[in-house]
Scaffold this motif. Sequence first.
Motif, PDB file in Angstrom:
ATOM      1  N   ASP A  15       0.777  -1.239   0.000  1.00  0.00           N
ATOM      2  CA  ASP A  15       0.000   0.000   0.000  1.00  0.00           C
ATOM      3  C   ASP A  15       0.811   1.293   0.000  1.00  0.00           C
ATOM      4  O   ASP A  15       0.451   2.250  -0.688  1.00  0.00           O
ATOM      5  N   LEU A  18       1.744   2.613  -3.252  1.00  0.00           N
ATOM      6  CA  LEU A  18       0.584   2.925  -4.088  1.00  0.00           C
ATOM      7  C   LEU A  18      -0.114   4.213  -3.653  1.00  0.00           C
ATOM      8  O   LEU A  18      -0.661   4.934  -4.489  1.00  0.00           O
ATOM      9  N   SER A 242      -0.168  -3.867 -11.247  1.00  0.00           N
ATOM     10  CA  SER A 242      -1.105  -3.883 -12.359  1.00  0.00           C
ATOM     11  C   SER A 242      -2.409  -3.277 -11.886  1.00  0.00           C
ATOM     12  O   SER A 242      -2.875  -3.583 -10.791  1.00  0.00           O
ATOM     13  N   GLY A 243      -2.956  -2.394 -12.705  1.00  0.00           N
ATOM     14  CA  GLY A 243      -4.117  -1.615 -12.277  1.00  0.00           C
ATOM     15  C   GLY A 243      -5.440  -2.320 -12.447  1.00  0.00           C
ATOM     16  O   GLY A 243      -6.329  -1.847 -13.147  1.00  0.00           O
ATOM     17  N   GLY A 244      -5.547  -3.483 -11.814  1.00  0.00           N
ATOM     18  CA  GLY A 244      -6.774  -4.272 -11.903  1.00  0.00           C
ATOM     19  C   GLY A 244      -6.755  -5.122 -13.156  1.00  0.00           C
ATOM     20  O   GLY A 244      -6.110  -4.783 -14.148  1.00  0.00           O
ATOM     21  N   PHE A 246      -9.098  -8.612 -13.228  1.00  0.00           N
ATOM     22  CA  PHE A 246     -10.372  -9.341 -13.118  1.00  0.00           C
ATOM     23  C   PHE A 246     -10.538 -10.298 -14.295  1.00  0.00           C
ATOM     24  O   PHE A 246     -11.647 -10.543 -14.750  1.00  0.00           O
ATOM     25  N   GLN A 504      -2.971  -8.416  -9.227  1.00  0.00           N
ATOM     26  CA  GLN A 504      -3.433  -7.115  -9.731  1.00  0.00           C
ATOM     27  C   GLN A 504      -4.171  -6.387  -8.622  1.00  0.00           C
ATOM     28  O   GLN A 504      -5.263  -5.895  -8.829  1.00  0.00           O
ATOM     29  N   GLY A 505      -3.545  -6.371  -7.476  1.00  0.00           N
ATOM     30  CA  GLY A 505      -4.126  -5.621  -6.378  1.00  0.00           C
ATOM     31  C   GLY A 505      -4.664  -6.459  -5.238  1.00  0.00           C
ATOM     32  O   GLY A 505      -5.173  -5.924  -4.260  1.00  0.00           O
ATOM     33  N   MET A 689      -8.445  -8.732   3.370  1.00  0.00           N
ATOM     34  CA  MET A 689      -8.371  -9.004   1.933  1.00  0.00           C
ATOM     35  C   MET A 689      -9.555  -9.832   1.465  1.00  0.00           C
ATOM     36  O   MET A 689     -10.062  -9.617   0.356  1.00  0.00           O
ATOM     37  N   GLY A 692     -12.286  -7.529   1.146  1.00  0.00           N
ATOM     38  CA  GLY A 692     -12.073  -6.716  -0.060  1.00  0.00           C
ATOM     39  C   GLY A 692     -12.470  -7.460  -1.314  1.00  0.00           C
ATOM     40  O   GLY A 692     -13.079  -6.888  -2.229  1.00  0.00           O
ATOM     41  N   GLN A 693     -12.142  -8.742  -1.383  1.00  0.00           N
ATOM     42  CA  GLN A 693     -12.519  -9.541  -2.548  1.00  0.00           C
ATOM     43  C   GLN A 693     -14.039  -9.655  -2.664  1.00  0.00           C
ATOM     44  O   GLN A 693     -14.604  -9.559  -3.749  1.00  0.00           O
TER      45      GLN A 693
END
Lengths: 983, 275, 169
Positions: A15, A18, A242-244, A246, A504-505, A689, A692-693
Amino acid sequence: MLGGTPNPAMLRVEDAPLVTGRGRFFDDLPTPRAALHAAILRSPHAHACIQSIDTSAARALKGIHSVIIGDDYAQVAAPLMVGVKLPIQCWPIARDKVRYTGEPVAVVLAADRYLAEDALDLIKVEYDVFPPVIDPLLALGDDAPILHDEMGVNLGSERQFSYGDPDAAFATADHITEISVRYPRNSCTPIETYGVLAEWHPHDQAYDVSANFQGPFSIHPVIARALNVPGNRLRLKTPEDSGGSFGVKQGVFPYIALLGACARIADRPVKWVEDRLEHLTASVSATNRAITLRAAVTKSGRVTALAYDQVEDVGAYLRAPEPATLYRMHGNLCGAYDIPNLSVRNRIVMTNKTPTGLNRGFGGPQIYFALERLMQRVAVDLALDPLDVIRTNLIGTQSFPYRTASGATYDSGDYTQAVERAVSDGAYKALLARRDDARAEGRIYGIGLTAAVEPSVSNMGYLSTALTPAERAKAGPKNGAQSCATISIDPVGSVSAQIDSVPQGQGHKTIVAGIIADRLGLDPKAIRVTAAMDTAKDAWSIAAGNYSSRFAAASAGAVRIAADRLRDRIAQIAAAQLNVTPEDIEFAGGKVFSIANPDASLSFSRVASAAHWAPATLPDGVGSPIRETAIWTAPELTAPTEGDGINSSLCHAFIFDFCGVEIDPVTHEVRIDRYVTMHDCGTILHEGMVEGQIRGAFAHAVGAALFEEYAYADDGAFLAGTFADYPVPTIHEIPDLQILHICTPSPLTPLGAKGVGEGNCMSTPVCIANAVADALAPAHGPLDLTLPLSPTRIADLLADERPAPEGQMTAPEPNGKGLSGQGEARVDASPQQIWDLLMDADQLAAMIPGAHGVKQITPTRFVADVTLGVGPVKGRYRVDVGLSDLVEPHSAVLTGKASGALGTGSGTGTVTLTPDEQGGTVISYRYEAAVGGKVAAVGGRLLDGAAKIVIGQFFAALGRKAGGQAPKQGLMVRLRALLGGAR
Amino acid sequence: MKPAPFDYVRCDSLDEAAQVIEQNGDAARILAGGQSLMPMLNMRLAQPAVLVDIMPATDARQITVDKAVLHVGAGVRQADLLAWPGLGAAAPLLARSLPWVGHTQTRARGTICGSIAHADPSSELPLTLAALGGTVILRRGNKRRKVAAADFFMGMMLTDKADDEVIEAVEFPQMPAGTGTGFREVGRRKGDFAIVACAALISNDRVRLAIGGVNDTPVLHDWDTLDPSDEAEALNALAWSLDARADLHASARYRRDLVRNLGATALKEARQCAA
Amino acid sequence: MRRLNADQRHTVTLTLNGQLVEGQATPRMLLSDFLRHELAATGTHVGCEHGVCGACTLRIDGSMARSCLTLAVQVDGAVVDTVEGLAPAPDRLSVLQESFRKNHALQCGFCTAGILMSLDTLLRDTPDVNEDQIRDVLSGHLCRCTGYQAILNAALEAAETISKETKDA
């Protein structure tokens, strides 16, 4: 908590960089000074033959290095191979034909992106446009346009499966419930778009590529094969951040091949950063699917058999790793239910849309939308409580490990406990009362429920279920899912780790540091984890990457195994030095010590680094602890059986959701009043986490349920090219939710963990749909629902529209097919005078708004360059206008086509001239037009008005010419008067 | 998604801007807050040869009230007006509608006049100006003319402003004391362009409903009086009289539904406000 | 009046995070590209280039702005603040940044720069900020990872901490 799991409250090591702007995303990394910047010209048509490409003007522009087209690519590279062999070629850039809007047609390489885009506008492509097919069921029809002539049909693959005895179950069923549903195209649209930097080294005959690719690395051989190099000559690196993704960044791979070839042709490094319009139009999306699902049901609501008929729309090409979306869930087709009999018909069809690929949930949202809508319908049909129907059919707690009809092994679970806990802790009864109260007040309120099994850690062999047993035998067995993790100890005894999960995060580095720290008795902050991948240096296999929720179950497990092996070795070294047995050694606080005699202690770094400084001191038979790579696969992930049984995934988490929604009587918006989600994802490695997921997947799912769709017009134009037209929910649209857990650890994974990242993408869309169905049921009965459940769709489901007051004139209803309109205007001239104007090339030219350079090709056909637009939106188009069906001096049909950098248009208008009693003429017209390309994708909202204005300008000019006098008012006021007269 | 090339002219006064626009006409565009124009430049939907930046022009930043008219200069940002303490008293309808324009981040840059000039039929400010019977002050060089909002908005992004004119200011007249105001809007998401927006004004002698997002320009409808018992019928007639468009986000029928439902809500709000 | 020719690069001087810096830009260069590629300030991210996603949000002369909807030449002489300027020291975090970390208010971190700039501006300008104001400002940002709740929690916690610190001081 099992040993080897990190502190569940640990702050993320990811974090701080970022939040301070120190991330290392693709476009943050240095670019070689010699790099050229690429921009891609894309097809404005869904289906067309490329007749010619003229790049001369583009190449002549200052700052442009080269322009590369499909034939250039084919000189140095090959098509992309795919798992299901078809006689088609899947090129990353169009050759002679385009098959979807947005398909690459040419690549400009320039000194910077701005210049490259300037050149795009100068490339002239002549297309011969064909009718497209957009709907997957229509694509199967006999007279559907064919995408790939080599195939002769659009059906790419068909397989039928039967497990148990479904025919007997249906024959003896008390009741059969059937539904037909459509799952739409949508995408999780990461905020960072694709990026590729490719270099070619001619003396090595090798490519170096950096890209924000996410895996699976089974794609690596596909790219290497396309670039005509062995795997060791395609070095693929991913950035640290990596910016996401999915799933979506799997879809960058065709561009790796394309830009690799460009770098080779140009003999310069080539960099490309996708823009948002490109991403929405042409990156990748979930498959849209048409499913008919039948259930054989007993009177008590027990489902004894399911019959799926699925038509999977993969877009214009079956592109790797498809048809994986269809087969990923193959072992899980009965969801959380104990249903022994199953029949499946799977068809894969190609349509004129962007090829599909990975997207969070991957096959799950499609399956559960059908299955859980069906279960609700069973309850409605049999007048049962939908909760009871779920309870009745759930797999029993004693049944684990449970073998599903189609061959999956559900590793662990206690579905009944999860449901009952959710019902009590989530206050389901209170929700029922809330619905009663709301309904008593006349409000539109409903409750939806969903049970779902969330598979994780994909079996790399599941895709071969798409092949027949004979084809599989020929291709050789495919199974397993290797996870790789490397832990290294340097000369001062500090510990580094490298993982293959390409996060990716998701916070993988934090978890890995925690696992290693726990096993080696170190502070997690002392462990340095690298997530950037380099196929030339790191351990990886085809299963590497960030997909199928594999991290917690597989990658983290491999880390644990590597850490354990190092621990064992270091314990043996320490035991020798301390004269104790290895079993007596413990690791804590940076020390390695004897449990029996804690004073007998060594510093971890000293013992661990001994292998560097004094390898001779290592006890006999003890391996070096300098570096350990663990490669782990679960033996349970076997290849498909002769009978097509497939254990498609290793782990199976359970989800039970329920929600209450209310439909706003004024706006028809669906408001989620309450949402409860119960998860059993095995061992939780990090509570924050996991939450968060769940919240992230839930937000994606709310988007899919209520807002998002990659919409296409019937003519194949893509309509959702901006974040205004593809409405990703903001904080206002995402409600809070209650998250509950039970835990039945997986016996099959090193840490007992299962995947958790995709579950709500599978369960939530259908849970919301079930709630909407329930809300509307009292007034409207059972309804077929299509996502997204936008207010405009809800409006159509509600009561019929209140009719117009009697006698009131109303505007014509839009027919939903492109742009249409009509109008009339009166001018002081005879029909013949107007007719003569229309038939006179010069006069006609002067009336076409913004026309210059009009050429008459035949007496009834003209071409012109036209500047068209409204307000600041202006574009130059090549226009081709023809007149037909001439009935002098009464009526004529005008047909026009336009193409330009902003897009394409075509339309037909009928003009009728009627004399009136004052000696003038009433000119009436009606038109239908279709618009494609960029202007349709980004300006759809504006087009209707723009068309009206342009057409109005034409008739204003006609009126002015015919009237023979300058308009008294300003042109625009007059124009408005003309248009106003239309209604 | 990068703009095509253009010359950039930074103007320190509106005089300068008017001069440059008069000279360049159609080839030039005014750049104010940029929140509508810049996306179009990035997508190359618009490719002006000259961009005339008026934000450094200090004489364009005036917010004044004179003779019951709120005068807003070309350079006044939406956030500036929203934060201006006199707004609620001078133009209560504007105070209601302005927070619906975009987001905090776009209002911080976007201007009032820029939104009016853009004339997007789904946008709140043209609707508000039309509902209040406001005027647009246009300038060609040093010549000024005033155009009533009803005449200014002519179609989708089409206005009475000639290519060689600039908007100098817009004026929102103050409503008579006791006028009730209501504003309601529905978009796909908060901050999106309106699918339908309704502005209501109720005074002793007039009931006005202004509708945005349905036709190509804001539509005004006045009743001398509107008895609540006749309202549903009147709104239905109004809904059917419009030229409701269908697009990706809303069918024509849904737009009419919103005129009926949201119109009633806006009228109710205005009635409560007047009482 | 100053006219900058389309084809030439022009010097743009600005105060970026308290430092006077300059770079070269053609008139059409977007501020986002200028910062990232000309000034090597890559903390500001680009997500949509049409002003919707909010990833590129920063502060110009004290106000929030989408840098993808701003030209580099427009900030000549301006004060620009970006995410790189939020931390009080290279190895420390601001209250808001710390609160983001504590509350798991980011996952991939790509949209985070813009969100932090909006919230930092809001919290600075609004001493007694409430939840509705925070939600309203956050609605100008798209985040695909978090589902927003954690971001809201982080902002609320930061607001409380700042308010306490202000009262204590």
